[in-house]
Design a protein around this motif. Structure first.
Motif, mmCIF file in Angstrom:
data_model
loop_
_atom_site.group_PDB
_atom_site.id
_atom_site.type_symbol
_atom_site.label_atom_id
_atom_site.label_comp_id
_atom_site.label_asym_id
_atom_site.label_seq_id
_atom_site.Cartn_x
_atom_site.Cartn_y
_atom_site.Cartn_z
ATOM 1 N N UNK A 181 0.834 -1.213 0.000
ATOM 2 C CA UNK A 181 0.000 0.000 0.000
ATOM 3 C C UNK A 181 0.865 1.258 0.000
ATOM 4 N N UNK A 182 2.012 1.216 0.678
ATOM 5 C CA UNK A 182 2.929 2.350 0.647
ATOM 6 C C UNK A 182 3.549 2.520 -0.736
ATOM 7 N N UNK A 183 3.689 1.419 -1.450
ATOM 8 C CA UNK A 183 4.218 1.485 -2.812
ATOM 9 C C UNK A 183 3.166 2.043 -3.764
ATOM 10 N N UNK A 184 1.926 1.678 -3.544
ATOM 11 C CA UNK A 184 0.851 2.086 -4.460
ATOM 12 C C UNK A 184 0.616 3.593 -4.430
ATOM 13 N N UNK A 185 0.835 4.222 -3.277
ATOM 14 C CA UNK A 185 0.585 5.660 -3.198
ATOM 15 C C UNK A 185 1.562 6.453 -4.057
ATOM 16 N N UNK A 186 2.795 5.979 -4.191
ATOM 17 C CA UNK A 186 3.833 6.726 -4.910
ATOM 18 C C UNK A 186 4.024 6.238 -6.340
ATOM 19 N N UNK A 217 12.998 27.133 5.215
ATOM 20 C CA UNK A 217 14.396 26.732 5.127
ATOM 21 C C UNK A 217 15.022 27.126 3.791
ATOM 22 N N UNK A 218 14.278 27.806 2.944
ATOM 23 C CA UNK A 218 14.837 28.299 1.691
ATOM 24 C C UNK A 218 14.618 27.413 0.486
ATOM 25 N N UNK A 219 13.846 26.340 0.634
ATOM 26 C CA UNK A 219 13.612 25.444 -0.486
ATOM 27 C C UNK A 219 12.515 25.978 -1.411
ATOM 28 N N UNK A 220 12.638 25.655 -2.674
ATOM 29 C CA UNK A 220 11.558 25.866 -3.630
ATOM 30 C C UNK A 220 10.545 24.742 -3.409
ATOM 31 N N UNK A 221 9.286 25.071 -3.224
ATOM 32 C CA UNK A 221 8.275 24.061 -2.932
ATOM 33 C C UNK A 221 7.178 24.073 -3.991
ATOM 34 N N UNK A 222 6.673 22.884 -4.304
ATOM 35 C CA UNK A 222 5.602 22.711 -5.278
ATOM 36 C C UNK A 222 4.588 21.748 -4.669
ATOM 37 N N UNK A 223 3.347 22.156 -4.569
ATOM 38 C CA UNK A 223 2.290 21.295 -4.041
ATOM 39 C C UNK A 223 1.459 20.767 -5.196
ATOM 40 N N UNK A 224 1.253 19.454 -5.227
ATOM 41 C CA UNK A 224 0.543 18.850 -6.350
ATOM 42 C C UNK A 224 -0.351 17.704 -5.886
ATOM 43 N N UNK A 225 -1.235 17.293 -6.787
ATOM 44 C CA UNK A 225 -1.969 16.038 -6.659
ATOM 45 C C UNK A 225 -1.030 14.946 -7.155
ATOM 46 N N UNK A 226 -0.650 14.044 -6.290
ATOM 47 C CA UNK A 226 0.326 13.030 -6.634
ATOM 48 C C UNK A 226 -0.178 11.928 -7.528
ATOM 49 N N UNK A 227 -1.434 12.038 -7.984
ATOM 50 C CA UNK A 227 -1.962 11.064 -8.941
ATOM 51 C C UNK A 227 -2.309 11.728 -10.275
ATOM 52 N N UNK A 228 -2.011 12.985 -10.418
ATOM 53 C CA UNK A 228 -2.233 13.728 -11.660
ATOM 54 C C UNK A 228 -0.916 13.734 -12.430
ATOM 55 N N UNK A 229 -0.807 12.863 -13.436
ATOM 56 C CA UNK A 229 0.478 12.694 -14.113
ATOM 57 C C UNK A 229 0.913 13.971 -14.833
ATOM 58 N N UNK A 230 -0.037 14.765 -15.296
ATOM 59 C CA UNK A 230 0.324 16.023 -15.942
ATOM 60 C C UNK A 230 0.969 16.970 -14.941
ATOM 61 N N UNK A 231 0.373 17.080 -13.754
ATOM 62 C CA UNK A 231 0.916 17.957 -12.714
ATOM 63 C C UNK A 231 2.279 17.452 -12.237
ATOM 64 N N UNK A 260 19.806 27.591 -7.888
ATOM 65 C CA UNK A 260 20.304 28.172 -6.650
ATOM 66 C C UNK A 260 19.734 27.602 -5.375
ATOM 67 N N UNK A 261 18.764 26.701 -5.462
ATOM 68 C CA UNK A 261 18.206 26.089 -4.252
ATOM 69 C C UNK A 261 17.546 24.767 -4.604
ATOM 70 N N UNK A 262 17.451 23.865 -3.645
ATOM 71 C CA UNK A 262 16.804 22.580 -3.910
ATOM 72 C C UNK A 262 15.288 22.725 -3.958
ATOM 73 N N UNK A 263 14.646 21.699 -4.483
ATOM 74 C CA UNK A 263 13.196 21.704 -4.664
ATOM 75 C C UNK A 263 12.562 20.553 -3.900
ATOM 76 N N UNK A 264 11.413 20.826 -3.286
ATOM 77 C CA UNK A 264 10.598 19.782 -2.663
ATOM 78 C C UNK A 264 9.249 19.738 -3.369
ATOM 79 N N UNK A 265 8.920 18.581 -3.911
ATOM 80 C CA UNK A 265 7.611 18.366 -4.520
ATOM 81 C C UNK A 265 6.753 17.646 -3.487
ATOM 82 N N UNK A 266 5.718 18.321 -3.035
ATOM 83 C CA UNK A 266 4.875 17.822 -1.947
ATOM 84 C C UNK A 266 3.583 17.317 -2.568
ATOM 85 N N UNK A 267 3.438 15.994 -2.590
ATOM 86 C CA UNK A 267 2.381 15.365 -3.385
ATOM 87 C C UNK A 267 1.344 14.701 -2.489
ATOM 88 N N UNK A 268 0.089 15.118 -2.662
ATOM 89 C CA UNK A 268 -1.016 14.465 -1.950
ATOM 90 C C UNK A 268 -1.348 13.161 -2.663
#
Length: 612
Positions: free
Chosen positions: A30-35, A200-214, A227-235
């Motif tokens: 189930x943890x694999x299926x979410x990602x 903390x200075x990161x570039x952040x992106x919030x997305x629907x983690x099941x929307x392949x286009x997003x 100039x900075x790392x990125x975090x993609x935060x996926x629901x």
């Protein structure tokens, strides 16, 4: 790859994750299926990797920090053509490379994961190596779970990644809301994660983690951020695609109750093969050896702290070997790694007071083929011990150096005294543990460490000690030295580091009384020189071990283990730090702990008297 094919690939990864866990009868489907959608888009459109050449210098790196989602990782490898379906279904079986959590038994896995909170710190080390050492334009992608963001090590990594401007690093955070026993701290509040990371200075992106286009757009955004790392935060939804397990509590770490029905609900087995993007042509201009190693030389009779000798030897080693890298925990002026920093600033990394990140960065750097030395006070490596433990599972090659060990540091008191380090590092699988007593020995062992494999630990001393060996002396790892020896010895004293000098003084006192004491310098605490220890015991019939360390697991136990498997054990006295130290001078500390020359002589007298 087009969106509808990406969605199909995501379903394939779910199906194969379900099948792998079902074949094993355990695992984390189930943890694999979410990602699955997150990884499908990454594999097909953004990961640059040659699976036939896992050591290609232009390859990206993919780290599964949420290592329990290993069925997903192995399903990715199958889709890329790296493993077969037959191997996938050996998941968690004896002898299989596809273990319960990933390890570098698979050549496409850089480091072992599974202890949560480690992937991102190690990813920082990989990104540092790629950017500042390899100077190659490749990316590091780290898949994180939302539960592990409660770990302090993650936030050490987040700050360090920003500080080093690691725009080649992307954290993909799978926010599926559910941990092992229930909801996570922030559940599906993506903003809670974004606010912290942004602070903390990161570039952040919030997305629907099941929307392949997003997802596809977010990866492109991350790759173009400078100039900075990125975090993609996926629901995401845990157990996505199977109604019986979707977003359900109590199913963590369990195969699906009806895997065949689940596979049918997901659309059946697929056999999509993904043409993974190849890496760009790249060559690493690894610095060549600068010439023969010229170690510092110290005259017998001088008083030199072994930490000083270590710093000088490390700088010399860096001149001779362009692959040597040094990492510091903001104590370089005390550990003497600052000497290397002055000579080779391009290969020196300041990790500040973040010992987990210190060791993690070294693990990532060694995965790129460099030879790291990471140093801090011996006591403070305890904070990073889980990283050391996991590094051994990663088959990592690390040089760790702990200074300010034992009660001999004096007035600073017990909070600064490494009194557990020998035991801790001896317990690590395949480790080497070294404890030099003088400057020439330290210099030699500092260089010898670079030629070893596995986890190597060197213990240095704060105060000055007499130089007893000439610069020409050799100290092979696994060996020891007979410092005092005659054919008429009545007792053997085994010591190392600070206590070796106390043992010599004790032997001199005993000699005046007609008691001949053999003194062994057990500078390799692991692997201990069993042959020399047994021979000394056979000749003298009595042993005294003395160490500036707690009695559990240190030098004394290393000596006792030489007499396992039925070999006769002579009468033995074990001197160690048994009470809680306080503040006092080094000499007072040794006396109070019962590990100074007088205490050693008294123990030897008692053993010899009992034998007579």
């Amino acid at each position: 790859m087009q969106d509808h094919l990406l969605s199909e690939l995501g379903q394939q990864l779910r199906v194969d994750s379900v099948r792998a866990a079902a074949a094993a009868g355990s695992g984390h489907p189930t943890s694999s299926m979410s990602a699955a959608d997150l990884m499908a888009v990454l594999l097909a459109n953004h990961l640059h990797y040659d699976f036939e050449q896992p050591r290609h210098p232009g390859n990206d790196h993919l780290v599964f920090s949420k290592g329990h989602a290993s069925p997903l990782l192995y399903s990715l490898f199958k889709a890329a053509g790296a493993i077969s379906d037959e191997e996938l279904l050996t998941f968690r079986k004896l002898g299989s490379r596809v273990e319960g959590h990933p390890t570098p038994r698979l050549p496409w896995v850089d480091v072992a994961t599974g202890s949560l909170g480690q992937g991102l710190p190690i990813g920082v080390g990989l990104a540092l190596a790629r950017k500042r050492l390899d100077k190659v334009d490749s990316r590091v992608w780290v898949l994180c779970g939302d539960s592990e963001l409660a770990e302090g090590s993650v936030w050490e990594a987040v700050e360090h990644g920003w500080y080093e401007h690691l725009d080649n690093l992307t954290a993909i955070i799978d926010v599926n809301r559910l941990g092992q026993r229930g909801p996570t701290r922030h559940a599906w509040d993506l903003g809670a994660y974004a606010r912290r990371l942004h602070a903390f200075g990161w570039h952040t992106i919030e997305i629907d983690g099941h929307d392949v286009t997003a997802i596809d757009r977010a990866y492109g955004d991350a790759a173009s951020t400078v100039g900075r790392p990125t975090a993609i935060i996926a629901r995401t939804v845990k157990g996505r695609g199977v109604a019986a397990v979707e977003n359900r509590e109590g199913l963590h770490g369990k195969p699906l109750p009806d895997p065949e029905e689940a596979v049918a609900e997901l659309g059946g087995v697929r056999e999509m093969a993904v043409p993974v993007l190849g890496p760009a042509a790249a060559g690493i201009a690894r610095p060549s050896h600068g010439g023969p190693l010229t170690l510092p030389r110290f005259d017998p009779g001088e008083e030199v702290a072994t930490r000083d000798a270590f710093g000088q030897a490390l700088a010399a080693l860096g001149t001779a070997r362009g692959d040597v890298v040094v990492l510091d925990g903001e104590v370089g002026d005390s550990t003497r790694t600052e000497l290397f920093a002055k000579e080779h600033p391009e290969r020196f990394f300041e990790c500040y007071i973040a010992e987990q990140q210190l060791v993690a960065a070294a693990i990532g750097i060694q995965a790129r083929g460099w030879t790291p030395y990471a140093s801090t006070f011996a006591a403070f490596f305890t904070r990073a011990y889980d990283f050391v433990r996991m590094a051994s599972i990663s088959r990592a090659d690390l040089n760790l150096v702990g200074s300010h060990a034992g009660v001999a540091i004096g007035e600073d008191g017990p909070s600064q005294m490494g009194l557990e380090d020998l035991a801790a590092f001896r317990a690590v699988h395949g480790s080497t543990v070294l404890y030099p007593c003088d400057a020439n020995q330290t210099a030699r062992l500092t260089a010898e460490m670079a030629e070893e494999s596995g986890i190597r630990y060197l213990r240095t001393t704060r105060g000055k000690t007499p130089v007893i060996y000439p610069p020409s002396e050799s100290f092979p790892i696994g060996g020891s030295k007979l410092v005092r020896a005659t054919d008429d010895d009545h007792v053997t004293i085994v010591a190392a580091g600070v206590t070796l000098h106390e043992a010599i003084a004790a032997a001199d006192r005993l000699a005046q009384e007609g008691i001949h004491a053999r003194v062994i310098d057990l500078y390799t605490v692991k692997p201990a020189d069993t042959q020399t220890l047994r021979a000394a015991a056979d000749l003298t019939g009595a042993l005294v071990t003395v160490e500036d360390h707690h009695p559990e697991g240190g030098l004394g136990d290393a000596v006792l283990e030489a007499f396992c498997d039925g070999y006769p054990m002579p009468p033995t006295a074990r001197l160690a730090v048994r009470d809680m130290p306080t503040s006092a001078t080094p000499a007072q500390q040794l006396a109070a702990a019962g590990i100074d020359a007088e205490a050693i002589a008294a123990a030897a007298r008692q053993l010899v008297g009992a034998a007579n």
